[in-house]
Design an enzyme around this catalytic site. Structure first.
Site, PDB file in Angstrom:
ATOM      1  N   THR A  32      12.403  -6.434 -11.332  1.00  0.00           N
ATOM      2  CA  THR A  32      11.459  -8.221 -11.337  1.00  0.00           C
ATOM      3  C   THR A  32      10.098  -8.239 -10.440  1.00  0.00           C
ATOM      4  O   THR A  32      10.368  -8.266  -9.499  1.00  0.00           O
ATOM      5  CB  THR A  32      12.106  -9.571 -11.309  1.00  0.00           C
ATOM      6  OG1 THR A  32      13.421  -8.760 -11.364  1.00  0.00           O
ATOM      7  CG2 THR A  32      12.389 -10.740 -10.970  1.00  0.00           C
ATOM      8  N   ASN A  77      -7.946   4.145   8.342  1.00  0.00           N
ATOM      9  CA  ASN A  77      -6.952   3.917   9.437  1.00  0.00           C
ATOM     10  C   ASN A  77      -7.146   3.446  10.939  1.00  0.00           C
ATOM     11  O   ASN A  77      -7.039   2.707  11.936  1.00  0.00           O
ATOM     12  CB  ASN A  77      -5.564   3.238   9.084  1.00  0.00           C
ATOM     13  CG  ASN A  77      -5.028   4.367   8.396  1.00  0.00           C
ATOM     14  OD1 ASN A  77      -5.190   5.037   7.638  1.00  0.00           O
ATOM     15  ND2 ASN A  77      -4.064   4.120   9.710  1.00  0.00           N
ATOM     16  N   GLY A  79       0.702  -1.283   0.648  1.00  0.00           N
ATOM     17  CA  GLY A  79      -0.424   0.218   0.085  1.00  0.00           C
ATOM     18  C   GLY A  79       0.772   0.899   0.341  1.00  0.00           C
ATOM     19  O   GLY A  79       0.938   2.378  -0.712  1.00  0.00           O
ATOM     20  N   THR A  80       1.981   1.090   0.576  1.00  0.00           N
ATOM     21  CA  THR A  80       2.779   2.090   0.757  1.00  0.00           C
ATOM     22  C   THR A  80       3.446   3.066  -0.579  1.00  0.00           C
ATOM     23  O   THR A  80       3.158   3.976  -0.719  1.00  0.00           O
ATOM     24  CB  THR A  80       4.412   2.141   2.028  1.00  0.00           C
ATOM     25  OG1 THR A  80       3.189   1.850   2.827  1.00  0.00           O
ATOM     26  CG2 THR A  80       4.809   2.798   1.915  1.00  0.00           C
ATOM     27  N   GLN A  83      -7.341   0.384   3.064  1.00  0.00           N
ATOM     28  CA  GLN A  83      -8.606  -0.398   4.521  1.00  0.00           C
ATOM     29  C   GLN A  83      -9.860  -0.637   3.850  1.00  0.00           C
ATOM     30  O   GLN A  83     -10.678  -1.733   4.830  1.00  0.00           O
ATOM     31  CB  GLN A  83      -8.714   0.773   5.801  1.00  0.00           C
ATOM     32  CG  GLN A  83      -7.385   1.352   6.488  1.00  0.00           C
ATOM     33  CD  GLN A  83      -6.939  -0.195   7.456  1.00  0.00           C
ATOM     34  OE1 GLN A  83      -7.646  -1.343   7.632  1.00  0.00           O
ATOM     35  NE2 GLN A  83      -5.555  -0.051   8.200  1.00  0.00           N
ATOM     36  N   CYS A 143       1.440   2.320  12.635  1.00  0.00           N
ATOM     37  CA  CYS A 143       2.605   2.908  12.259  1.00  0.00           C
ATOM     38  C   CYS A 143       2.813   3.861  13.235  1.00  0.00           C
ATOM     39  O   CYS A 143       3.979   4.049  14.041  1.00  0.00           O
ATOM     40  CB  CYS A 143       2.606   3.880  11.507  1.00  0.00           C
ATOM     41  SG  CYS A 143       1.908   2.818  10.260  1.00  0.00           S
TER      42      CYS A 143
HETATM   43  N1  PLP Z   1      -2.867   3.449   3.806  1.00  0.00           N
HETATM   44  C1  PLP Z   1      -3.885   3.003   4.667  1.00  0.00           C
HETATM   45  C2  PLP Z   1      -5.044   3.375   5.451  1.00  0.00           C
HETATM   46  C3  PLP Z   1      -3.162   1.921   5.501  1.00  0.00           C
HETATM   47  O1  PLP Z   1      -3.499   1.406   7.415  1.00  0.00           O
HETATM   48  C4  PLP Z   1      -2.067   0.908   5.191  1.00  0.00           C
HETATM   49  C5  PLP Z   1      -1.213  -0.073   6.240  1.00  0.00           C
HETATM   50  O2  PLP Z   1      -1.559   0.742   7.457  1.00  0.00           O
HETATM   51  C6  PLP Z   1      -1.306   1.388   4.418  1.00  0.00           C
HETATM   52  C7  PLP Z   1      -1.424   3.105   3.306  1.00  0.00           C
HETATM   53  C8  PLP Z   1       0.282   1.063   3.813  1.00  0.00           C
HETATM   54  O3  PLP Z   1       0.403  -0.126   3.618  1.00  0.00           O
HETATM   55  P1  PLP Z   1       1.554  -0.901   3.407  1.00  0.00           P
HETATM   56  O4  PLP Z   1       1.238  -1.361   4.817  1.00  0.00           O
HETATM   57  O5  PLP Z   1       0.753  -2.595   2.925  1.00  0.00           O
HETATM   58  O6  PLP Z   1       2.424  -0.573   3.182  1.00  0.00           O
END
Ligand code: PLP
Length: 387
Positions: free
Chosen positions: A239, A153, A69-70, A181, A327
């Site tokens: 890859t 989140n 997600g990041t 989420q 986080c």
């Molecule tokens: N965006 C939201 C709303 C999230 O809750 C999170 C993870 O906690 C992320 C992005 C980041 O995703 P990832 O852990 O796959 O990098």
């Protein structure tokens, strides 16, 4: 242990692991290789892309696999804003909401620090909602991109993404939403949502950590962040994580197939849990939108405690949850999301988030509600333990 921290991560589902297994063992090829092992990896990757596209209601070519997600958020925010700025240097503003995940917020701040952007932050109301009027008020002719999350989140508030995307579209501004989420709980049809880009993460859905997806509509330009061999149509070199892509596609399909039923079941359990906590713990405050919230998140403030102390006490009683986003956990500063909702710093320090996956049971939540009552009572009696 009663695991009530599914918004942080989920275990890999058995069906997902079974779908991935061949690509971690016998079918270990590199999709770019010109031999049969490579070809079968390329086919698996193409199938996974089609599967994800089916769930999102888009074309396979609009799906980019990422490392989570990041990365999907970074690619959307930086990649789309930089591509627009390259086409027209006057496009140097970026809109985000006050409750974005750091993956979006820090990407926007990066654009501000290194690429001359100004970040306009749309405020939220006390429930964490961005209104169409508030968004319209910050849009400018120079706005390159809007990024507003689908569901939060920390407090679970769900935004009216379709309405917000329509406001941006009227002004010709592309709209990205972080659906990390929301995925598995809310509809993800990108046409109905009217979004130009949408991020998903595998590990919130029963796929492993380290795989994600960014949907980007049609010919929308995206400047890649990772340069190299030109994989993923040049949007994301490196890859490909074939097993991860297969796992994510499998998890997304399973969650989607059953989305309405599991959401309805979990909403019923969540609401009973919220009622039990509010009735059992004097002064407890539900945070976020009481109605427009994710089925999977119940978040509270418990005045007269510290969230970290309640967390420790709950863990001693076998209930695992979180004091905010994973986080932010362990940090001493109050959650920026709660402050944006107008919750005072002191109260914000007392926040606890409970989040569920579809396997949660009534018995788990009955036991958890009793544990919360006992834990808050104990922390209030003993005073704060160091967090
Ligand atoms: N965006 C939201 C709303 C999230 O809750 C999170 C993870 O906690 C992320 C992005 C980041 O995703 P990832 O852990 O796959 O990098």
């Amino acid at each position: 242990m009663i695991f009530l921290d599914a918004a942080a991560t989920t275990p890999v589902r058995r069906e997902v692991l079974e779908a991935m297994w061949p690509f971690l063992t016998g079918e270990f090829g590199n999709p770019s290789s010109h031999h049969s092992l490579g070809a079968s990896a390329a086919t698996a990757l193409a199938d996974a892309r089609k599967t994800v596209a089916n769930v999102l209601g888009c074309r396979p070519g609009e799906v980019t696999f990422t490392s989570g997600g990041t990365e999907a958020d970074n690619l959307a925010v930086k990649g789309m804003a930089l591509a627009r700025q390259a086409a027209d240097p006057a496009l140097n503003r970026m809109v985000i909401s006050a409750v974005e995940h750091p993956a979006v917020e820090e990407s926007a701040r990066y654009l501000e620090r290194f690429h001359g952007f100004t970040v306009d932050v749309v405020p939220v109301d006390h429930a964490g909602r961005v209104t169409a009027e508030a968004l319209a008020a910050v849009l400018r002719p120079e706005t390159a991109l809007v990024s507003i999350m689908y569901a939060n989140n920390e407090v679970g508030t769900v935004q009216s993404v379709a309405d917000l995307a329509a406001v941006a579209r009227e002004q010709g501004v592309p709209f990205h939403t972080d659906a990390v989420q929301a995925a598995g709980w809310l509809p993800l049809d990108v046409k109905a949502l009217g979004v130009d880009a949408l991020s998903i993460s595998g590990h919130k859905l029963g796929a492993p950590k380290g795989c994600g997806v960014l949907f980007v509509r049609g010919r929308t330009r995206v400047e890649p962040l990772v340069h190299g061999g030109g994989q993923e149509r040049g949007r994301r070199s490196g890859t490909e994580n074939v097993a991860g892509a297969v796992g994510l596609a499998t998890a997304l399909t399973l969650a989607h197939a059953d989305q309405e039923r599991r959401a309805a079941t979990v909403v019923r359990l969540r609401d009973a849990f919220i009622t039990a906590v509010l009735e059992g713990v004097p002064g407890a405050v539900l945070t976020g939108d009481p109605v427009n919230r994710l089925p999977s998140i119940a978040s509270f403030c418990f005045p007269g405690t510290s969230g970290e102390s309640v967390l420790l006490e709950l863990e001693r009683q076998g209930v695992v949850c979180s004091s905010g986003s994973a986080c932010a956990a362990g940090s001493d500063s109050p959650s920026a999301v709660l402050l944006a909702l107008g919750i005072g710093g002191e109260l914000a320090q007392t926040a606890v988030r409970f989040s569920f996956d579809a396997s949660v049971t009534e018995a788990d939540l009955d036991a958890a509600a009793a544990a919360v009552q006992a834990a808050v009572g104990r922390v209030r009696t003993l005073g704060h333990m160091p967090g």
